[in-house]
Design an enzyme around this catalytic site. Structure first.
Site, PDB file in Angstrom:
ATOM      1  N   CYS A 169      -3.389  -9.089   0.207  1.00  0.00           N
ATOM      2  CA  CYS A 169      -4.651  -8.365   0.046  1.00  0.00           C
ATOM      3  C   CYS A 169      -5.337  -8.622  -1.288  1.00  0.00           C
ATOM      4  O   CYS A 169      -6.445  -8.128  -1.510  1.00  0.00           O
ATOM      5  CB  CYS A 169      -4.421  -6.870   0.244  1.00  0.00           C
ATOM      6  SG  CYS A 169      -3.848  -6.473   1.906  1.00  0.00           S
ATOM      7  N   HIS A 309      -9.378  -0.504  -5.681  1.00  0.00           N
ATOM      8  CA  HIS A 309      -8.796  -1.009  -4.434  1.00  0.00           C
ATOM      9  C   HIS A 309      -8.996   0.057  -3.353  1.00  0.00           C
ATOM     10  O   HIS A 309      -9.429  -0.254  -2.248  1.00  0.00           O
ATOM     11  CB  HIS A 309      -7.318  -1.331  -4.618  1.00  0.00           C
ATOM     12  CG  HIS A 309      -6.672  -1.918  -3.406  1.00  0.00           C
ATOM     13  ND1 HIS A 309      -6.972  -3.177  -2.947  1.00  0.00           N
ATOM     14  CD2 HIS A 309      -5.754  -1.409  -2.537  1.00  0.00           C
ATOM     15  CE1 HIS A 309      -6.260  -3.429  -1.853  1.00  0.00           C
ATOM     16  NE2 HIS A 309      -5.510  -2.372  -1.591  1.00  0.00           N
ATOM     17  N   GLU A 320      -2.894   3.824  -7.979  1.00  0.00           N
ATOM     18  CA  GLU A 320      -4.049   3.250  -8.659  1.00  0.00           C
ATOM     19  C   GLU A 320      -4.621   4.206  -9.696  1.00  0.00           C
ATOM     20  O   GLU A 320      -4.992   3.792 -10.803  1.00  0.00           O
ATOM     21  CB  GLU A 320      -5.102   2.912  -7.615  1.00  0.00           C
ATOM     22  CG  GLU A 320      -6.240   2.084  -8.112  1.00  0.00           C
ATOM     23  CD  GLU A 320      -7.128   1.605  -6.975  1.00  0.00           C
ATOM     24  OE1 GLU A 320      -7.966   0.730  -7.245  1.00  0.00           O
ATOM     25  OE2 GLU A 320      -6.993   2.094  -5.838  1.00  0.00           O
ATOM     26  N   LYS A 341     -14.180   0.363   0.469  1.00  0.00           N
ATOM     27  CA  LYS A 341     -13.423   0.364   1.717  1.00  0.00           C
ATOM     28  C   LYS A 341     -13.741   1.598   2.551  1.00  0.00           C
ATOM     29  O   LYS A 341     -13.510   1.618   3.758  1.00  0.00           O
ATOM     30  CB  LYS A 341     -11.923   0.279   1.435  1.00  0.00           C
ATOM     31  CG  LYS A 341     -11.464  -1.047   0.871  1.00  0.00           C
ATOM     32  CD  LYS A 341      -9.953  -1.079   0.715  1.00  0.00           C
ATOM     33  CE  LYS A 341      -9.467  -2.389   0.114  1.00  0.00           C
ATOM     34  NZ  LYS A 341      -9.807  -2.535  -1.314  1.00  0.00           N
ATOM     35  N   HIS A 346     -10.824  -2.259   5.315  1.00  0.00           N
ATOM     36  CA  HIS A 346      -9.965  -3.145   4.518  1.00  0.00           C
ATOM     37  C   HIS A 346      -9.774  -4.453   5.286  1.00  0.00           C
ATOM     38  O   HIS A 346      -9.000  -4.517   6.247  1.00  0.00           O
ATOM     39  CB  HIS A 346      -8.617  -2.460   4.285  1.00  0.00           C
ATOM     40  CG  HIS A 346      -7.716  -3.168   3.326  1.00  0.00           C
ATOM     41  ND1 HIS A 346      -7.963  -4.434   2.846  1.00  0.00           N
ATOM     42  CD2 HIS A 346      -6.530  -2.782   2.753  1.00  0.00           C
ATOM     43  CE1 HIS A 346      -6.999  -4.799   2.027  1.00  0.00           C
ATOM     44  NE2 HIS A 346      -6.118  -3.817   1.967  1.00  0.00           N
ATOM     45  N   PHE A 405       0.415  -6.146  -0.391  1.00  0.00           N
ATOM     46  CA  PHE A 405       1.803  -6.211   0.038  1.00  0.00           C
ATOM     47  C   PHE A 405       2.485  -7.385  -0.654  1.00  0.00           C
ATOM     48  O   PHE A 405       1.894  -8.443  -0.858  1.00  0.00           O
ATOM     49  CB  PHE A 405       1.888  -6.412   1.551  1.00  0.00           C
ATOM     50  CG  PHE A 405       1.615  -5.160   2.349  1.00  0.00           C
ATOM     51  CD1 PHE A 405       1.363  -3.950   1.744  1.00  0.00           C
ATOM     52  CD2 PHE A 405       1.618  -5.215   3.737  1.00  0.00           C
ATOM     53  CE1 PHE A 405       1.114  -2.806   2.482  1.00  0.00           C
ATOM     54  CE2 PHE A 405       1.366  -4.086   4.498  1.00  0.00           C
ATOM     55  CZ  PHE A 405       1.121  -2.877   3.881  1.00  0.00           C
TER      56      PHE A 405
END
Length: 425
Positions: A169, A309, A320, A341, A346, A405
């Site tokens: 990502c 993010h 975050e 997002k 996403h 990930f």
């Protein structure tokens, strides 16, 4: 010579509209593009919500032959690249092709084409031994992720370095970071950099269903993506692409280009901890932010906006938030932060490029996009997350971050383009 990288063109294919202008209109209005999945029958899945692109390849300028050859993700990238080149005003035919590079990111490659072809070859999964003669002529290309970067290179006549960056990502951020490095080190003078993903398929939905990472969100698809909200219950899958024209700043100035932003600093780190898990202290993301600021020769007080993010999972949002506090100190409470997002979902590897495009547009328009659907803040996420409504805000420098990930953590700092005198200072 101190070579600097500036963004002179932006091209976008995104949920809610194809093209840079439609994209900015969606973000600045706070509208959402999340809805019940229509690209395939999702009735058997836990999560049936996605942010889909209303994309017709022929209307977007893809020929029938190109549409037959290219996976959906490649089509997105080519359309975005064409818009970026047109927006930049650069004459690539007059440039040295050996000095034109391409850096494209993708997390899942040609997933759509591969799944469709497997279904055909296996007769809907019935046959274990498949007959390859039923496959499309370019099936091999679907299996090679670098095909996505090659398609863009063919479109622009790039004969310099061409690369496919796949870091989950953070692929979009990392691909742009790689493109900037090519400019700064003198390997290329122009780079088409960005990312693309079209992951909306049964196999992708099944994978995220299995780990319960995506939201069920069936009752209210338009408001299913809720970063930093206390009611959030997972992220919403999306798709799309953003490609930037990045040039050496002095060359862009000489040809009279009006830049969107200068890319001032980039850094990446890994937590070496867990494939999908995050440590709550946000140390690795904080370190990426710190190094990106150091490379940009900036301090936390120099940042005017943070593009988060903000995936909409409790683990990510809290990680975050901790990273911002750890890296930016007390300034973290003063800087507006938001997650787009909430509006476009996403799109895995593509999202980092879409977020950098959003940052470039935010700098040009001096408007912070909102975090849509944020109505019940999580007490553990106590920063200024710009809920629901865009905010006019003076900005000179912005920070964008990504988390993926595998433990990937990336950070990039952008600033308004400097004049010749400022750059020499």
């Amino acid at each position: 010579m101190n070579r600097r990288a500036v963004v002179t063109g932006v091209g976008v294919v995104a949920p809610g509209g194809v093209g840079r202008d439609a994209y900015w209109e969606l973000l600045s209005s706070g509208r959402t593009a999340t809805r019940t999945i229509s690209l395939f029958d999702a009735s058997a899945f836990r999560s049936q919500v996605a942010a889909e692109c209303d994309f017709d390849p022929l209307t977007a300028g893809i020929t029938r032959r190109e549409a037959r050859r290219m996976d959906r993700a490649a089509q997105f990238a080519v359309v975005a690249a064409r818009e970026a080149v047109e927006d930049s005003g650069i004459d690539l035919d007059a440039a040295d092709p050996g000095r034109i590079g391409v850096s494209i990111g993708s997390a899942v490659g040609c997933t759509t084409g591969l799944e469709e072809e497997y279904s055909v070859l296996s007769d809907g999964g019935r046959d274990w031994l498949v007959d390859h003669t039923y496959g499309v002529p370019h099936l091999y290309g679907y299996m090679v992720p670098s095909t996505l970067a090659v398609e863009v290179a063919w479109q622009v006549g790039a004969e310099g370095p061409v690369a496919l960056v796949s870091t989950g990502c953070t692929s979009g951020l990392d691909a742009i970071g790689h493109g900037v490095q090519l400019i700064e080190e003198g390997t290329a003078d122009v780079v088409l950099a960005g990312a693309t993903d079209a992951p909306l398929s049964p196999i992708t939905s099944a994978c995220f269903d299995a780990i319960k990472a995506t939201t069920p969100g069936r009752e209210d698809p338009e408001h299913a993506s809720r970063p930093f909200d206390g009611r959030r219950d997972g992220f919403v899958l999306g798709e799309g692409s953003a490609v930037l024209v990045i040039e050496e700043a002095e060359a862009a100035r000489r040809r009279g280009a009006t830049g969107y932003a200068e890319i001032l600093g980039f850094a990446g780190r890994s937590n070496a901890f867990h494939m999908t898990g995050l440590k709550p202290d946000g140390r690795e993301m904080a370190e990426a932010i710190r190094v990106a600021l150091d490379r940009a020769r900036l301090d936390p007080q120099d940042i005017d906006y943070v593009n988060a993010h903000g995936s909409g999972t409790k683990q990510n949002d809290r990680h975050e938030t901790a990273a911002f506090k750890r890296s930016l100190g007390h300034r973290a409470y003063e800087i507006p932060v938001s997650s787009i997002k909430s509006m476009i979902g996403h799109s895995l590897g593509a999202i980092g490029s879409l977020e950098i495009a959003a940052c470039a547009l935010a700098l040009r328009h001096q408007v912070v996009p909102p975090t849509a659907n944020l109505t019940v803040p999580d007490p553990e996420c106590d920063l200024d997350y710009v809920p629901r409504t865009a905010r006019a805000h003076p900005m000179e420098r912005v920070l964008s971050v990504g988390s993926g990930f595998g433990g990937f953590q990336s950070a990039m700092v952008l600033g308004r383009p400097r004049t010749g005198r400022e750059a020499a200072a």
